[in-house]
Design a protein around this motif. Structure first.
Motif, PDB file in Angstrom:
ATOM      1  N   ALA A  27       0.838  -1.196   0.000  1.00 25.31           N
ATOM      2  CA  ALA A  27       0.000   0.000   0.000  1.00 25.31           C
ATOM      3  C   ALA A  27       0.875   1.248   0.000  1.00 25.31           C
ATOM      4  N   PHE A  28       0.301   2.326  -0.450  1.00 21.90           N
ATOM      5  CA  PHE A  28       1.012   3.605  -0.498  1.00 21.90           C
ATOM      6  C   PHE A  28       0.626   4.480   0.686  1.00 21.90           C
ATOM      7  N   ALA A  29       1.537   5.371   1.068  1.00 24.37           N
ATOM      8  CA  ALA A  29       1.215   6.330   2.109  1.00 24.37           C
ATOM      9  C   ALA A  29       1.621   7.722   1.634  1.00 24.37           C
ATOM     10  N   TYR A  30       0.929   8.723   2.135  1.00 23.63           N
ATOM     11  CA  TYR A  30       1.263  10.109   1.798  1.00 23.63           C
ATOM     12  C   TYR A  30       0.906  10.974   2.982  1.00 23.63           C
ATOM     13  N   ASP A  31       1.390  12.174   2.955  1.00 22.93           N
ATOM     14  CA  ASP A  31       1.086  13.101   4.044  1.00 22.93           C
ATOM     15  C   ASP A  31      -0.069  13.977   3.578  1.00 22.93           C
ATOM     16  N   SER A  32      -1.223  13.776   4.190  1.00 24.91           N
ATOM     17  CA  SER A  32      -2.402  14.472   3.684  1.00 24.91           C
ATOM     18  C   SER A  32      -2.279  15.982   3.852  1.00 24.91           C
ATOM     19  N   ALA A  33      -1.372  16.398   4.729  1.00 27.07           N
ATOM     20  CA  ALA A  33      -1.196  17.829   4.897  1.00 27.07           C
ATOM     21  C   ALA A  33      -0.402  18.434   3.740  1.00 27.07           C
ATOM     22  N   ARG A  34       0.364  17.621   3.060  1.00 30.61           N
ATOM     23  CA  ARG A  34       1.197  18.161   1.983  1.00 30.61           C
ATOM     24  C   ARG A  34       0.658  17.816   0.598  1.00 30.61           C
ATOM     25  N   THR A  35       0.159  16.594   0.480  1.00 34.15           N
ATOM     26  CA  THR A  35      -0.240  16.116  -0.832  1.00 34.15           C
ATOM     27  C   THR A  35      -1.757  15.948  -0.840  1.00 34.15           C
ATOM     28  N   GLN A  36      -2.394  16.646  -1.812  1.00 39.02           N
ATOM     29  CA  GLN A  36      -3.852  16.587  -1.823  1.00 39.02           C
ATOM     30  C   GLN A  36      -4.358  15.326  -2.501  1.00 39.02           C
ATOM     31  N   SER A  37      -3.912  15.107  -3.730  1.00 41.53           N
ATOM     32  CA  SER A  37      -4.446  13.954  -4.458  1.00 41.53           C
ATOM     33  C   SER A  37      -3.322  13.065  -4.963  1.00 41.53           C
ATOM     34  N   PRO A  38      -2.966  12.081  -4.162  1.00 41.68           N
ATOM     35  CA  PRO A  38      -1.908  11.163  -4.590  1.00 41.68           C
ATOM     36  C   PRO A  38      -2.381  10.268  -5.726  1.00 41.68           C
ATOM     37  N   PRO A  39      -1.496   9.793  -6.535  1.00 36.03           N
ATOM     38  CA  PRO A  39      -1.873   8.946  -7.684  1.00 36.03           C
ATOM     39  C   PRO A  39      -2.397   7.604  -7.211  1.00 36.03           C
ATOM     40  N   LYS A  40      -3.474   7.160  -7.813  1.00 33.17           N
ATOM     41  CA  LYS A  40      -4.155   5.973  -7.316  1.00 33.17           C
ATOM     42  C   LYS A  40      -3.940   4.750  -8.194  1.00 33.17           C
ATOM     43  N   SER A  41      -3.169   4.894  -9.267  1.00 33.37           N
ATOM     44  CA  SER A  41      -2.873   3.720 -10.076  1.00 33.37           C
ATOM     45  C   SER A  41      -1.494   3.914 -10.695  1.00 33.37           C
TER      46      SER A  41
ATOM     47  N   PHE B 138       2.699   1.868   8.574  1.00 37.51           N
ATOM     48  CA  PHE B 138       2.373   3.308   8.524  1.00 37.51           C
ATOM     49  C   PHE B 138       1.953   3.783   9.907  1.00 37.51           C
ATOM     50  N   GLY B 139       1.065   2.986  10.514  1.00 37.23           N
ATOM     51  CA  GLY B 139       0.597   3.353  11.848  1.00 37.23           C
ATOM     52  C   GLY B 139       1.736   3.314  12.863  1.00 37.23           C
ATOM     53  N   ILE B 140       2.543   2.269  12.754  1.00 37.95           N
ATOM     54  CA  ILE B 140       3.659   2.154  13.689  1.00 37.95           C
ATOM     55  C   ILE B 140       4.583   3.361  13.571  1.00 37.95           C
ATOM     56  N   ASN B 141       4.879   3.750  12.345  1.00 30.86           N
ATOM     57  CA  ASN B 141       5.773   4.884  12.130  1.00 30.86           C
ATOM     58  C   ASN B 141       5.181   6.187  12.658  1.00 30.86           C
TER      59      ASN B 141
ATOM     60  N   SER C 250      -3.028   6.299   4.101  1.00 29.61           N
ATOM     61  CA  SER C 250      -2.560   5.306   3.130  1.00 29.61           C
ATOM     62  C   SER C 250      -3.694   4.805   2.251  1.00 29.61           C
ATOM     63  N   TYR C 251      -3.344   4.165   1.185  1.00 34.20           N
ATOM     64  CA  TYR C 251      -4.354   3.701   0.224  1.00 34.20           C
ATOM     65  C   TYR C 251      -3.748   2.602  -0.635  1.00 34.20           C
ATOM     66  N   GLY C 252      -4.643   1.873  -1.297  1.00 30.55           N
ATOM     67  CA  GLY C 252      -4.195   0.875  -2.267  1.00 30.55           C
ATOM     68  C   GLY C 252      -4.321   1.442  -3.665  1.00 30.55           C
ATOM     69  N   LEU C 253      -3.992   0.667  -4.655  1.00 26.49           N
ATOM     70  CA  LEU C 253      -4.126   1.147  -6.024  1.00 26.49           C
ATOM     71  C   LEU C 253      -5.424   0.627  -6.626  1.00 26.49           C
TER      72      LEU C 253
ATOM     73  N   HIS D  10      -5.909   2.171  12.967  1.00 29.90           N
ATOM     74  CA  HIS D  10      -5.106   3.396  13.024  1.00 29.90           C
ATOM     75  C   HIS D  10      -5.453   4.248  11.815  1.00 29.90           C
ATOM     76  N   PRO D  11      -5.650   5.550  12.025  1.00 36.67           N
ATOM     77  CA  PRO D  11      -6.070   6.389  10.881  1.00 36.67           C
ATOM     78  C   PRO D  11      -5.085   6.363   9.719  1.00 36.67           C
ATOM     79  N   ALA D  12      -3.855   6.046  10.006  1.00 39.79           N
ATOM     80  CA  ALA D  12      -2.882   6.046   8.912  1.00 39.79           C
ATOM     81  C   ALA D  12      -2.946   4.752   8.111  1.00 39.79           C
ATOM     82  N   VAL D  13      -3.587   3.752   8.660  1.00 37.36           N
ATOM     83  CA  VAL D  13      -3.566   2.448   7.994  1.00 37.36           C
ATOM     84  C   VAL D  13      -4.878   2.208   7.258  1.00 37.36           C
ATOM     85  N   ILE D  14      -4.731   1.833   6.015  1.00 37.46           N
ATOM     86  CA  ILE D  14      -5.917   1.559   5.201  1.00 37.46           C
ATOM     87  C   ILE D  14      -6.596   0.295   5.721  1.00 37.46           C
ATOM     88  N   ASP D  15      -7.878   0.268   5.564  1.00 34.36           N
ATOM     89  CA  ASP D  15      -8.647  -0.898   5.984  1.00 34.36           C
ATOM     90  C   ASP D  15      -8.195  -2.124   5.188  1.00 34.36           C
TER      91      ASP D  15
END
Ligand SMILES: Nc1ncnc2c1ncn2[C@@H]1O[C@H](COP(=O)(O)OP(=O)(O)OP(=O)(O)O)[C@@H](O)[C@H]1O
Ligand SMILES: Nc1ncnc2c1ncn2[C@@H]1O[C@H](COP(=O)(O)OP(=O)(O)OP(=O)(O)O)[C@@H](O)[C@H]1O
Ligand SMILES: [Mg+2]
Ligand SMILES: [Mg+2]
Lengths: 383, 346, 281, 285, 346
Positions: free
Chosen positions: A142-156, A260-263, A275-278, A348-353
């Protein structure tokens, strides 16, 4: 079950009593260490009078090498390793060298919770498990990004390619020598091949030659827009984590979303990490524990492996403040009560379901494919 | 020809109460060959090291050709020093040791080799150029140290006990070597020795250091014949001191009355005469003669010491062994103190 | 033997000039600087670009380090003990070899030197596996003794080479003098040789200690996980990018060395012997 | 006297240990590199692994890089160490403090030092942050790359950082044994400060310096961790290359890994041999 | 009282063609004080080191009290050696250096301290016990080395140039120290020197080594008066050699015919007579007298050298300065060679 030397589980448990399990595993996360030592270790002690000895290593290959050396020296029943956290290439190495103790699944009571019908469990990186290891965790890229910096991360992958060009210097991936870097490259490879289906099964040079140039072209096209213009790649996923943490790059990815959550908890990643998947899916795998053929404490190791598969152990591990790792057992086979405990676990909010992620899961390739891709990347992209 | 002058030079080693060198002032003429003479630990090496620039003086000044050199580093002073303990560079061959200074001046290798070859010959170590210093005998090492300095033909040459490990013949040859170099180049040479004969044989002027202070700075004959005080006289081998009283032109003491030469002042209270100047066993009764008992006799090689006793007074005479031989211990002999050998100390 | 007649203490006059001071300070800060972030990290929770100081502090790393899970404290003891023993053995084995190489010229010397240097030359992993097999066959694997012995392989070259350097400028005649004064071979060693080579020996021992002290792969392979030393714990976190725990363990790591240095520094740099310099030289 | 037996006697414990254990290990590595793997049922020997390595250009690039790293680290560290030792043997106020700080990092493992260096010099490191603070750069990518860079600056910085005190201490210990007398002699023989250093002190130091530099060179040539952590991904340093094949998932890659290690060993042996010869000749003449 | 004997002792340093010590056999009586005398590099130190057990001989044997000691290590020989270059232990204080040997014998600290204190006094270094050797002057270091050996009161004492850095007075005192020790303990002492006067003054018997071989081993008077050959004579300062022919009881040469003493064999072809035995300027014409021209005159301190010329023959005489003074360079003087001073070489 005769070939493993035990009639039934009770005999195993009886033999295991008072034994020791030397468990070699990656030791770079304090929470995992604590889970293993403080939870599993204590439980094993309490329930079975087994003392668990966790040995932290940098690289699973180190443990494999110990067993290998012992085999070369003819130490066939008194090895130092009883249990290894393992998967993929290292599993293959051990299997290749007949370094594993196999065929004991039938003995383990908790084996019933494992869905061996699932090919992603029955095959470790495309290599049949053959009762030589016991699943521990499920993981999916899975991918992770900082929602405060990056608005729309690439999803594929195609989006990513475009995004990289628009955001020069904001992306990179570890070199193929790194486990995670290699997985990322495989995603591009799948994309180039139009999906993993064509690549499944044993290695096929013709298929490889057909797909590889396309994949290399994509990666080389991205190269000038990567961090440091692609002149170099991080050598390890830890380096990528540092780059992400220090805002040198905008995207991070990992085979294990729990990280992601651990970090975030460890202060390495910002609280706003998400975080998100593709959309086109990400590769999933299972990681296992295996018992070397020369373990002197096989019974105790089996008891440990069995305990690892228990609902309690898997549940403890799935708690976000403990580890947050996805269970390797089929939660559907548990009692309702237990099942609901799993489903009600906070995330954890940082970890995708994980459930959402696993809906678009791609299979892993056979290790021969992986070797070929890694070599090809070194020669065609890295230079 | 660079003259060297020391001005109230003092050196106190840290933590020592008594200065090792105390207020020494002397002027060394350019092109002269001067000896720093004195007993062990009197401060000779210390003075040399200060002149060479290896040790900062506690106070005082050192001037070369009237210029103070205190601020100059050792290599800019053109004063080369040969150390008492040789200090050959252990990892260099003998030849490399000798050529070291020339190499520092960037002379061409060919010239260095030639000069080293010549030097090796002069110090009689022809075949030893390629040996390491630890393969040499003590005397050979000393010669290498000497050669290493001489090859530089410096303006000022400082030698600390350069011959202490050499036998008489070799010492003579080395001294001649020094002398010829000295004549040829007009080098100002200052050398340290504890051996008065060596100082006398080699140098034009001798500075006698006792206990860190300069006691007398004069030519050899003066130091032998007309020492300033008893310490100086003793250092130069005077053993015979007879207390008494001066009158005009004479001296009265337990040995009798002696007529003094005119040049001697008649104010002191101690008569001295050198053992080698005493005439023993002559038959003719001359002025300044008396009889004494021959108490002892010791052969010293080229001389024989006689111990003579008259009353309470014991004194020594040095004779050639040939003359001394017939004299019997215990017998009474006639003793003559030639007028010119008498000297009165203050 | 060379008599150091020219030494003298002129402390007051022997200061350093401005530029020399400057470069010295520069060098030393550069040597110390990388250690500072480690110390800070050990108590920080979040410290990332562009923060000059951490944005959040936490004692979590220290808590972990002192917890039973981490094994750090027992490992500290084991590591120290093994390093001390390895140092002692290296001295016993390496000193004679260093003497032979430093004092004498003999045929095959270059070969011997190379052989002794070999363990540092050959990449650890290449021999590690072979060594593992050798140790397993000797029955030494998995034991403290085995780990101790295997540590000698990388430590010995340091000791031997340092001692060879020391002995190269050593005058064995002083030993002859001592023998002639009635000292036995052993007395000569302790009263004459040892004091003369002590600075070098301490340096050699220090390095030996440190090499053993930070040995990872050999300890892991030969110890088979049964001998847990600090590097085994530290390297996990260092390579996993856990700067906080790395920092905390590093601080503990530095500790014995600092103690050792404080004890040994006098000898190492010769303050005890009042090394004085000539002012102008 | 046992003159003749003295040298072998002195050398034997060390040689026995090294020959017995180390060469044993090396030998197993060697036959492994020749494809002897009874584990996989292969018992015949061949040179395939060596051929593969020697025919790949990547290997040569890695070799050059590693050589460059080792050489630069050794030279820079030696030079700085000599300078430091020259200063530290003098008397000055605060010497003991400086001395202590000078030796402080000796106890720190390389890897830990690398973490410190990484923090200081990376594009988002301390200096970059300072630069950002003072608006000299607008983001990490503006800061010059010193980590993961083609010139291996970070690696060299780390090695130098770690090895300066190491060499410096050896030199200080050596200097102590021969004091100042020889330099004094050379000064009166007309050598200036530089000459007396170059022709007297340096040759006296050379056995110790050579030994120290040899260790540093050998170590940096064979060490894996630092280039793995601070180096760029391609070309990788030789030990990294060897390590990668070692942890290769395929047991069949083992001979290649071992062959690589053997080649590294051989190369460094040859280089060290040549270096020692050259250096010894140069320094003492 | 241990006697020492050397049997065909030979030492060739590796790589050297000529042995440094060649076939030396000699017997040193127990309790005697013997000098090994010889010029630089003749092999003296080498012999001493072999006796002390610090250097294995190439061939030959060394026996103490008739027992071969070749197999004994140095510390078991009870033969203490003082090295030519002191070799003080630099990191020990002067006191510790001196007490070293006693400490090796595990004597109680109190006794050691007392003995060291006494020794320091004897070598006149009372206040220097706590200094480091490098804070001493050259001569002081030498005395420490001497004290370090003497304190052990060994059976055999080997001294390599023990006085080379000491002035005459101090040397005398140290020699007396040695002598008293010698008398008290009956130590067998062998000491190396290049200085014939020192050898003569101190020892009962002298072994003259030239070029690695033992040339003559006899008492001082024999070596001076009756040297075995020209080399020996030259080493002992003989300068005067006149070729000629022997007859029964006389010798004919360019200087005239000389009557020989009865003890002298009349077979050689070279007449020699010591410079100090020549009588110059006597008026009475005796047997064995002639006239010669005074060619040169040089003051040497306690003696003056005269260079004399008759025809082609040049020879030297040593006179007391007093007697020499009135003689003018260039003048003709009468020369008398006393019969007993004549010696014929083979
Ligand atoms: N270690 C050595 N290796 C080779 N030759 C040596 C060694 N030591 C001495 N020699 C040579 O052996 C000869 C005798 O040396 P030795 O030291 O015995 O002389 P020595 O009589 O003591 O002279 P000196 O009075 O000058 O000290 C000399 O020619 C010397 O060069
Ligand atoms: N480095 C030093 N520290 C302290 N005192 C010293 C030092 N060097 C010499 N001295 C003392 O200074 C005095 C003079 O020493 P110096 O070396 O000048 O004597 P010297 O005249 O050369 O004697 P020698 O003939 O014995 O060599 C001695 O008492 C000595 O102990
Ligand atoms: Mg002196
Ligand atoms: Mg000698």
């Amino acid at each position: 079950t005769e070939k493993v030397g035990y009639e039934n589980w009770d005999e195993v448990v009886a033999t295991a009593k008072g034994g020791t399990v030397n468990w070699f595993m990656w030791g770079g996360a304090d929470n995992i260490n604590q889970y293993v030592t403080d939870y599993i270790g204590k439980e094993l002690q309490k329930r079975h009078d087994i003392s668990l000895n966790r040995i932290g290593i940098n690289d699973t290959a180190e443990a494999v090498n110990i067993v290998l050396g012992e085999k070369q020296a003819g130490i066939d029943d008194n090895g130092s390793v009883d249990l290894i956290w393992i998967n993929g290439g290292n599993f293959r190495t051990m299997k290749q060298g007949n370094l594993l103790f196999c065929g004991y699944h039938g003995l383990l009571p908790n084996n019933q919770f494992v869905n061996w019908q699932d090919p992603s469990i029955a095959n470790d990186f495309g290599l049949s498990v053959d009762e030589c290891e016991v699943p521990w965790n499920r993981a999916q890229f899975a991918f992770a990004y900082d929602s405060a910096r990056t608005q729309s991360p690439p999803k594929s992958i195609p989006q990513l390619i475009g995004w990289v060009k628009e955001n020069p210097g904001a992306f990179t991936y570890p070199a193929a020598t790194d486990f995670n870097g290699s997985v990322f490259i495989r995603h591009v490879f799948y994309h180039a091949a139009g999906g993993p289906e064509a690549l499944l099964g044993d290695f096929d040079q013709d298929k490889f030659d057909a797909v590889a140039p396309k994949a290399w072209a994509i990666l080389n096209e991205m190269k000038p827009y990567l961090w440091r213009e692609g002149t170099t790649y991080p050598n390890a996923i830890a380096s990528l984590a540092q780059l992400f943490a220090n805002r040198e790059v905008a995207l991070y990815f990992d085979y294990d979303p729990a990280i992601f959550g651990i970090n975030v908890e460890n202060g390495i990643f910002p609280e706003t990490t998400r975080s998100y998947g593709l959309d086109d899916g990400t590769i999933g795998n299972t990681n296992y524990v295996a018992i070397p053929y020369n373990s002197p404490n096989k019974a105790a190791a089996m008891v440990a492996a069995n305990f690892i598969l228990s609902a309690a152990a898997q549940y403890e591990k799935a708690k976000p403040d403990v580890w947050g790792a996805a269970p390797a057992i089929d939660v559907g086979r548990l009692t309702k009560e237990e099942k609901s405990r799993f489903t009600e676990l906070p995330r954890h909010p940082a970890v995708i379901d994980p459930a959402a992620l696993s809906q678009k899961s791609l299979p892993e390739l056979h290790p021969d494919w992986i070797s070929a891709i890694e070599k090809g990347w070194q020669e065609n992209v890295a230079k | 020809m660079t003259d060297v002058s020391l001005e109230k030079l003092t050196k106190a080693y840290p933590g020592q109460t008594r200065p090792a060198v105390n207020d020494v002032s002397m002027h060394i003429d350019g092109g002269s060959l001067t000896a720093l003479l004195g007993p062990s630990a009197c401060g000779k090496s210390t003075i040399l090291k200060m002149i060479a620039g290896l040790l900062p003086p506690t106070s005082g000044d050192i001037r070369f050709a009237r210029q103070s050199v205190l601020q100059l580093p050792p290599n800019r002073r053109d004063a080369v020093m040969v150390f008492q303990n040789h200090l050959l560079f252990p990892y260099m061959t003998v030849g490399e040791n000798i050529g070291f200074g020339l190499k520092m001046r960037h002379e061409p290798k060919k010239d260095i080799d030639r000069a080293v070859g010549r030097m090796l010959e002069l110090v009689q170590l022809e075949d030893m150029g390629t040996r390491k210093p630890n393969q040499l005998s003590g005397g050979q090492q000393q010669r290498v140290a000497l050669a290493r300095a001489l090859i530089l033909r410096p303006k000022i040459l400082l030698l600390d006990e350069p011959f202490s490990n050499l036998d008489a013949n070799l010492r003579l040859e080395m001294q001649q070597l020094l002398n010829s170099l000295h004549q040829e180049l007009g080098t100002t040479m200052l050398f340290v020795t504890h051996d008065k004969e060596e100082a006398v044989g080699l140098s034009s002027k001798i500075a006698l250091i006792l206990n860190g202070t300069l006691r007398q700075y004069a030519s050899a004959t003066v130091l032998y014949g007309q020492p300033k005080d008893e310490d100086v006289a003793r250092f130069f081998g005077a053993r015979n001191f007879v207390p008494g009283k001066c009158g005009p032109g004479y001296f009265d003491c337990a040995l009798g009355r002696f007529t003094l030469p005119e040049s001697v002042s008649s104010t002191g209270r101690l008569l001295t005469f050198r053992p080698e100047n005493i005439v023993v066993g002559g038959d003719n009764i001359l002025e300044n003669s008396f009889h004494a008992t021959l108490a002892s006799k010791q052969f010293l090689g080229s001389q024989t010491v006689l111990g003579l006793q008259k009353g309470d007074i014991f004194f020594e005479a040095l004779l050639s062994p040939q003359i001394a031989e017939p004299l019997q211990e215990g017998s009474t002999v006639s003793v003559h103190l030639p007028q010119r050998s008498l000297w009165i100390l203050g | 033997m060379l008599m150091q007649t020219n030494r003298h203490t002129e402390n007051s006059r022997d200061g350093l000039s401005g530029p020399v001071w400057f470069s010295l300070i520069l060098l030393v800060s550069w040597l110390v600087l990388p250690l500072i972030p480690l110390a800070i990290w050990s108590v920080s929770r979040s410290w990332y670009f562009p923060d000059i100081i951490p944005s959040a502090f936490s004692l979590r790393a220290w808590n972990y380090v002192f917890s039973n899970t981490s094994d750090v404290l027992p490992a500290l003891g084991v590591t120290t003990l093994i390093a001390l023993c390895a140092t002692l053995l290296s001295v016993i084995i390496g000193l004679p070899a260093g003497r032979a190489l430093g004092l004498y010229q003999f045929r095959g010397k270059a070969l011997v030197e190379l052989l002794i240097l070999a363990p540092t030359i050959v990449p650890g992993i290449a021999v590690a596996l072979g060594l593992h097999v050798v140790f397993l066959s000797l029955g030494l694997a998995g034991s403290y003794l085995g780990v101790l012995i295997v540590h000698l392989i990388p430590t010995l070259p340091y000791m031997v080479l340092v001692m060879a350097g020391v002995f190269a400028n050593y005058n064995p005649d002083t030993e002859a003098q001592a023998r002639s004064l009635g000292a036995s071979a052993i007395q000569t060693f302790f009263y004459v040789t040892l004091p003369a080579i002590l600075p070098g020996l301490l340096i050699g021992s220090l390095f030996t200690f440190l090499v053993s002290w930070s040995q990872y792969i050999l300890t892991l392979l030969i110890g088979g996980g049964r001998v847990v030393t600090l590097p085994l714990l530290l390297f996990n976190f260092a390579s996993a990018g856990r700067n906080d725990i790395t920092g905390a363990i590093s601080m503990i790591y530095i500790l014995p060395g600092v103690v050792l240095l404080l004890l040994g520094a006098r000898h190492l740099t010769g303050r005890s012997r009042a090394v004085e310099s000539l002012r102008q030289i | 006297m046992l003159e003749r037996w003295k040298i072998p006697l002195l050398l034997s414990p060390a040689l026995l240990l090294i020959a017995g254990l180390f060469l044993g290990g090396l030998f197993l590595g060697l036959i492994g590199s020749l494809g002897y793997m009874p584990l996989l049922g292969r018992e015949e020997l061949n040179l395939d692994a060596y051929r593969n390595i020697l025919f790949s250009t990547g290997f040569y690039q890695s070799f050059l890089l590693t050589f460059y790293i080792s050489l630069m680290s050794t030279i820079i560290a030696s030079a700085l160490a000599i300078g430091a030792a020259l200063i530290l043997r003098r008397h000055f106020i605060g010497r003991s403090v400086i001395n202590f700080l000078f030796q402080l990092n000796l106890t720190v493992p390389h890897l830990v030092g690398a973490v410190g260096i990484l923090y200081l010099f990376s594009q988002s490191g301390f200096f970059a942050r300072l630069a950002f603070e003072f608006r000299l750069i607008s983001g990490p990518s503006d800061f010059p790359a010193m980590i993961y860079d083609p010139l291996a600056i970070g690696i060299i910085l780390q090695y130098v950082w770690k090895e300066v005190p190491f060499i410096g201490m050896i030199l200080l210990a050596n200097m102590q044994t021969f004091g100042h007398d020889y330099e004094a002699v050379s000064r009166t023989l007309g050598a200036n400060r530089w000459q007396s250093f170059r022709f007297v002190l340096l040759p006296l130091l050379s056995p110790g310096l050579l030994a120290a530099a040899l260790i540093v060179f050998a170590f940096t040539f064979g060490a894996y961790e630092i280039p793995a952590l601070l180096g760029q991904s391609y070309p990788a340093a030789l030990p990294v290359l060897a390590y990668q094949s070692f942890t290769d998932v395929d047991l069949n890659a083992r001979p290649e890994a071992l062959a690589m290690a053997m080649i590294i060993a051989l190369l460094s042996a040859v280089m060290i041999f040549g270096y020692a010869r050259l250096a010894r000749r140069y320094m003492r003449s």
